[in-house]
Design a protein around this motif. Structure first.
Motif, PDB file in Angstrom:
ATOM      1  N   LEU A  12      10.709  -0.491  -3.374  1.00  0.00           N
ATOM      2  CA  LEU A  12      10.025  -1.497  -2.565  1.00  0.00           C
ATOM      3  C   LEU A  12       9.680  -2.696  -3.436  1.00  0.00           C
ATOM      4  N   LEU A  14       7.652  -6.424  -3.147  1.00  0.00           N
ATOM      5  CA  LEU A  14       6.750  -7.252  -2.359  1.00  0.00           C
ATOM      6  C   LEU A  14       6.453  -8.541  -3.111  1.00  0.00           C
ATOM      7  N   THR A  44       0.419   2.080  -3.162  1.00  0.00           N
ATOM      8  CA  THR A  44       1.537   1.731  -2.280  1.00  0.00           C
ATOM      9  C   THR A  44       2.322   2.976  -1.921  1.00  0.00           C
ATOM     10  N   ARG A  47       0.649   4.826   0.902  1.00  0.00           N
ATOM     11  CA  ARG A  47       0.914   4.242   2.214  1.00  0.00           C
ATOM     12  C   ARG A  47       2.329   4.543   2.685  1.00  0.00           C
ATOM     13  N   VAL A  48       3.260   4.585   1.741  1.00  0.00           N
ATOM     14  CA  VAL A  48       4.642   4.925   2.090  1.00  0.00           C
ATOM     15  C   VAL A  48       4.726   6.365   2.587  1.00  0.00           C
ATOM     16  N   GLN A  53       3.788   1.965   5.321  1.00  0.00           N
ATOM     17  CA  GLN A  53       4.468   0.897   4.605  1.00  0.00           C
ATOM     18  C   GLN A  53       5.964   1.168   4.614  1.00  0.00           C
ATOM     19  N   SER A  54       6.726   0.236   5.138  1.00  0.00           N
ATOM     20  CA  SER A  54       8.188   0.379   5.124  1.00  0.00           C
ATOM     21  C   SER A  54       8.713   0.111   3.719  1.00  0.00           C
TER      22      SER A  54
END
Length: 240
Positions: A12, A14, A44, A47-48, A53-54
């Motif tokens: 990921l 960001l 993070t 959340r994944v 979270q994508s």
């Protein structure tokens, strides 16, 4: 053993920064601890895992459920407890907060109300029925969040630093509640002492798994490296 957590090659980026880099993990241990510095990517990752979270590449499955693609299945399977309960609580009363998750599962108002009564009784908090949340202490708010999650009976609960900022007695009390939880726990923390005694420990750094194994090996290695960094004179290296 808990359900199988299967994280496959998750990456990921960001705002132009790589947060997670090819993270792969498979496990069904009842208690898994994930340790890392602030900014290492562990929150993070939490959340994944919860499907909030994508990701750019890879996928996360819990008990065979793809948490990113099957939101209803994810809600039934995994819960997450955040560091700050004020970022999690959305309703003004204890009853409404706990009932919300049960309604998301498709329960009727009557069924959800019964679920609320049951979880409050289980924690000896029947007197909280109808109580406003805003006057509660930080630890009490965190307990409301935990009850809300446990009422939904998820197979796995992700703990994203939920004990940070709490005083020692409150932290100990919440840990006792968590230790009794029937769900599988993935506990993310920057404090290795909180993860001692777990079945498995992972050390995350720069969005990658640096170490993975038994806590007696992984946690001392992490602590030694943090002490090494803390002993350096160049504070620029401590920005993470």
């Amino acid at each position: 053993m808990g359900v199988t957590l299967d994280i496959e090659n998750v990456s990921l980026t960001l705002d132009g920064r790589a947060i997670l880099r090819g993270v792969t993990l498979r496990g069904d241990e009842a208690r898994i601890g994930i340790v890392g510095r602030n900014g290492s990517g562990k929150s993070t990752l939490a959340r994944v895992i919860a499907g909030l979270q994508s990701v750019d590449t890879g996928r996360v499955r819990i008990g065979g459920i793809d948490v990113a693609r099957d939101r209803r299945g994810a809600i039934r399977t995994v819960g997450i407890l955040f560091q700050n309960p004020d970022h999690q609580i959305i309703f003004p009363t204890v009853d409404e907060e706990i009932a919300f998750g049960l309604r998301q599962l498709g329960q009727s108002k009557t069924e959800a109300a019964e679920g609320v009564r049951a979880i409050l009784a289980r924690f000896g908090k029947a007197h909280w029925a109808g109580a406003a949340i805003h006057p509660l202490s930080q630890g009490q708010k965190q307990l409301v969040c935990l009850m809300s999650i446990l009422a939904m009976r998820p197979a796995l609960i992700v703990l994203d630093e939920p004990l940070s900022g709490l005083d020692i007695p409150t932290r100990m009390q919440l840990m006792r509640y968590l230790d009794r939880a029937e769900a599988q726990l993935i506990h993310i923390s920057h404090d290795p002492e909180l993860l001692a005694g777990y079945d498995r420990a992972l050390w995350i750094t720069d969005g990658q798994i640096a170490e993975d194994g038994v806590p007696d090996r992984v946690l001392p290695a992490f602590t030694a490296e943090m002490q090494r960094l803390g002993g350096m004179d160049d504070i620029a290296d401590l920005a993470g």
